[in-house]
Design a protein around this motif. Structure first.
Motif, PDB file in Angstrom:
ATOM      1  N   SER A  58     -28.030  62.894  20.753  1.00 27.08           N
ATOM      2  CA  SER A  58     -26.998  62.642  21.760  1.00 27.08           C
ATOM      3  C   SER A  58     -26.755  63.895  22.587  1.00 27.08           C
ATOM      4  O   SER A  58     -26.672  65.004  22.042  1.00 27.08           O
ATOM      5  CB  SER A  58     -25.689  62.218  21.096  1.00 27.08           C
ATOM      6  N   ILE A  62     -21.374  64.076  28.534  1.00 27.49           N
ATOM      7  CA  ILE A  62     -21.756  62.931  29.353  1.00 27.49           C
ATOM      8  C   ILE A  62     -20.677  62.659  30.394  1.00 27.49           C
ATOM      9  O   ILE A  62     -19.517  63.081  30.250  1.00 27.49           O
ATOM     10  CB  ILE A  62     -21.974  61.652  28.517  1.00 27.49           C
ATOM     11  N   ASN A  63     -21.036  61.942  31.419  1.00 26.70           N
ATOM     12  CA  ASN A  63     -20.093  61.371  32.368  1.00 26.70           C
ATOM     13  C   ASN A  63     -20.116  59.867  32.157  1.00 26.70           C
ATOM     14  O   ASN A  63     -21.171  59.235  32.287  1.00 26.70           O
ATOM     15  CB  ASN A  63     -20.478  61.723  33.806  1.00 26.70           C
ATOM     16  N   HIS A  64     -18.955  59.304  31.807  1.00 28.14           N
ATOM     17  CA  HIS A  64     -18.904  57.888  31.446  1.00 28.14           C
ATOM     18  C   HIS A  64     -18.063  57.123  32.458  1.00 28.14           C
ATOM     19  O   HIS A  64     -17.020  57.617  32.903  1.00 28.14           O
ATOM     20  CB  HIS A  64     -18.319  57.730  30.035  1.00 28.14           C
ATOM     21  N   SER A  66     -16.032  54.795  32.138  1.00 26.18           N
ATOM     22  CA  SER A  66     -14.672  54.474  31.690  1.00 26.18           C
ATOM     23  C   SER A  66     -13.702  55.622  31.931  1.00 26.18           C
ATOM     24  O   SER A  66     -12.487  55.428  31.877  1.00 26.18           O
ATOM     25  CB  SER A  66     -14.690  54.129  30.199  1.00 26.18           C
ATOM     26  N   TYR A  99     -17.254  61.064  21.803  1.00 27.46           N
ATOM     27  CA  TYR A  99     -17.195  61.786  23.064  1.00 27.46           C
ATOM     28  C   TYR A  99     -15.722  61.885  23.440  1.00 27.46           C
ATOM     29  O   TYR A  99     -15.021  60.871  23.527  1.00 27.46           O
ATOM     30  CB  TYR A  99     -18.008  61.072  24.148  1.00 27.46           C
ATOM     31  N   VAL A 108     -14.401  58.097  23.247  1.00 31.62           N
ATOM     32  CA  VAL A 108     -15.387  57.022  23.290  1.00 31.62           C
ATOM     33  C   VAL A 108     -16.357  57.261  22.136  1.00 31.62           C
ATOM     34  O   VAL A 108     -16.951  58.339  22.048  1.00 31.62           O
ATOM     35  CB  VAL A 108     -16.163  56.995  24.629  1.00 31.62           C
ATOM     36  N   THR A 110     -19.812  56.961  19.927  1.00 28.64           N
ATOM     37  CA  THR A 110     -21.183  57.074  20.421  1.00 28.64           C
ATOM     38  C   THR A 110     -21.823  55.713  20.679  1.00 28.64           C
ATOM     39  O   THR A 110     -22.685  55.579  21.543  1.00 28.64           O
ATOM     40  CB  THR A 110     -22.059  57.867  19.433  1.00 28.64           C
ATOM     41  N   CYS A 112     -20.185  52.900  21.755  1.00 29.01           N
ATOM     42  CA  CYS A 112     -19.670  52.401  23.027  1.00 29.01           C
ATOM     43  C   CYS A 112     -20.221  53.206  24.201  1.00 29.01           C
ATOM     44  O   CYS A 112     -20.403  52.677  25.298  1.00 29.01           O
ATOM     45  CB  CYS A 112     -18.138  52.448  23.041  1.00 29.01           C
ATOM     46  N   ALA A 113     -20.489  54.485  23.978  1.00 31.65           N
ATOM     47  CA  ALA A 113     -21.029  55.314  25.052  1.00 31.65           C
ATOM     48  C   ALA A 113     -22.418  54.848  25.470  1.00 31.65           C
ATOM     49  O   ALA A 113     -22.851  55.100  26.593  1.00 31.65           O
ATOM     50  CB  ALA A 113     -21.089  56.775  24.607  1.00 31.65           C
ATOM     51  N   ARG A 114     -23.125  54.140  24.577  1.00 27.36           N
ATOM     52  CA  ARG A 114     -24.469  53.660  24.893  1.00 27.36           C
ATOM     53  C   ARG A 114     -24.493  52.176  25.252  1.00 27.36           C
ATOM     54  O   ARG A 114     -25.555  51.567  25.300  1.00 27.36           O
ATOM     55  CB  ARG A 114     -25.408  53.894  23.710  1.00 27.36           C
ATOM     56  N   PRO A 117     -25.401  49.543  30.840  1.00 25.65           N
ATOM     57  CA  PRO A 117     -24.790  50.037  32.066  1.00 25.65           C
ATOM     58  C   PRO A 117     -24.203  48.895  32.894  1.00 25.65           C
ATOM     59  O   PRO A 117     -24.646  47.759  32.798  1.00 25.65           O
ATOM     60  CB  PRO A 117     -25.960  50.701  32.803  1.00 25.65           C
TER      61      PRO A 117
END
Length: 478
Positions: A58, A62-64, A66, A99, A108, A110, A112-114, A117
């Motif tokens: 990972s 990151i930029n998410h 949400s 995150y 968030v 890991t 849900c972060a994936r 898109p």
């Protein structure tokens, strides 16, 4: 650092690549079969630590969508263990990574972060896509689990009055995954024409079509995606789901049985056990479940005890094995808790009483029922010597002998893990668990004077269906 290991920012110890593991990923807290993942083989962790590939690698930042205001930083110990997207508290299962935005206290996990898109398209191309909706006070319900979506991030199609929790997206129906065999109330992809289902875990991390793993089999193994009846050559268990096989040899293996640890130690035996693909004749029943071990399939055996063997599945369960593969690791020399004084082996200097030597004798000792052993706090007439580190049937870790507890009026008090009695004597300790000396001396088979047959931990007597708990089993004889 070992040449075969990799140091990744997500974990303090070097991680070893694994062809396959079936466990809970420390990164996202999810169970499943993972291919090309990583594991920690360092005993300092004191538990099984595994990551599937996506979690182990990972990115640290990151930029998410949400939380577009600030970047999210990968954090092992955030202030709280609730994901602000799916609303789940994950610390009950393990302590996963999140995150995290320290400015907004936004989390968030890991997984849900994936998530797919945005926008998330409906399976029917004629239907509008799902979009991510931030938490609100809507009273709408998830079309899958029928629970409220109020207060949670969720996917929705407002024009169709349709809403779905993040964890419920892409749900099909309650069927077993053809590849891994799990039956979930959650995510399954399904083809009604072929009656073929796959879980989300196998979709995200699909098993490779071909595996080369010489320690499992000398030839290349090919994935079969059809449900065919077979008996696994590694564990000897019959099944009727997807498997890997070698067509020239007729060798077939469960996905979950690839990459079995080669050398282990379990809490039911004092010596190391080594895996063998073909056990052969002359072995007794399994040392864990007490059922016969098939000589034509794989199992674990002891080089010191010629008839001792354990089923592959039994030996690698979390209650029996600590998760450490000891292949290539030299055996530790056991350090005794005393030093022999003199040549007659009658005197010792014990670590709990270093100011004087202790002499082994049964003469001229004045004692009655009020004279207690310093170690087990039982009358001297009832006790025998207990030394060294132990592995106990109640837990998969290695317990270490300690003479006394901490300071203060209650520093010497502890509750035994298995009999739940309070004691002030010596204790064997692993992590936060304590065993008193009497319970630590209980091993398999346990000879109990109140019953005709030997007893085994967590298994009723095969002959009489008789059972007794630790508290009663370790009562004084008189």
């Amino acid at each position: 650092m070992d040449a075969s290991s990799t140091k990744l920012p997500i974990h303090e110890h070097p991680l070893f690549s694994s062809a396959r593991f079936h466990s809970r990923c420390q990164g996202c807290c999810k169970w499943g079969d993972y291919y090309g993942g990583y594991l920690c083989n360092d005993s300092e962790c004191g538990r099984i630590v595994m990551f599937h590939k996506e979690c182990a690698e990972s990115p640290l930042e990151i930029n998410h969508p949400s939380h577009p205001e600030h970047p999210l930083i990968l954090t092992e110990t955030p202030p709280r263990f609730k994901c602000d997207l799916c609303g789940k508290y994950l610390f009950v299962q393990c302590f996963p990574y999140f995150y995290h935005c320290s400015i907004c206290d936004f989390n968030v996990d890991t997984s849900c972060a994936r998530k797919p898109p945005l926008p998330l398209h409906h399976p029917d191309p004629q239907e509008p896509p799902f979009v991510l909706i931030k938490e609100n006070q809507s009273q709408e319900r998830c079309r899958v689990c029928e629970q409220s979506v109020c207060g949670k991030y969720h996917y929705g199609r407002p024009s169709c009055d349709e809403y779905v929790h993040l964890e419920c997206v892409d749900v099909a129906e309650k069927k077993s995954c053809v590849l891994c065999g799990v039956t979930l109330e959650g995510v399954l992809y399904h083809c009604s024409t072929c009656d073929f289902s796959m879980c989300l875990g196998c979709v995200i991390t699909p098993p490779p079509l071909v595996i080369e793993h010489p320690k499992t089999h000398e030839h290349q193994l090919t994935l079969s995606t059809r449900q065919i009846s077979f008996t696994c050559n590694v564990c000897g268990v019959p099944d009727n789901r997807s498997s890997y096989s070698c067509l020239p040899c007729g060798f077939t293996v469960h996905r979950s049985c690839i990459d079995m640890p080669q050398v282990i130690i379990i809490n039911r035996h004092n010596h190391r056990l080594a895996y063998t693909n073909h056990l052969g004749p002359g072995f007794s029943d399994c040392g864990v479940c007490r059922r016969p071990v098939d000589q034509l399939h794989g199992a674990y055996s002891c080089s010191i005890c010629p008839t001792y063997a354990v089923h592959s599945k039994c030996a690698t369960t979390i209650k029996v094995w600590d998760g450490i593969n000891l292949e290539g690791v030299p055996e530790e020399i056991e350090e005794l808790p005393f030093k022999v004084v003199g040549d007659d082996n009658m005197k010792i200097n014990h670590f709990s009483h270093e100011e004087h030597n202790l002499r082994l004798t049964s003469e001229n000792v004045i004692s009655d029922e009020t004279t207690l052993c310093a170690a087990c706090v039982y009358p001297l007439s009832d006790s025998g010597p207990i030394y060294s580190c132990i592995r106990h049937v109640s837990y998969n870790g290695q317990f270490v002998l300690h003479a006394r507890g901490g300071e203060g009026p209650e520093g010497d008090l502890f509750d035994c893990l298995v009999c739940e009695k309070t004691s002030t004597g010596f204790r064997y300790t692993y992590d936060v668990f304590n065993l008193d000396v009497h319970c630590s001396s209980v091993s398999e088979p346990f000879v109990y004077e109140g019953h005709l047959h030997p007893l085994y931990y967590e298994h009723e007597c095969d002959v009489c269906e008789f059972s007794v708990d630790f508290s009663c089993a370790t009562l004084p004889k008189a």
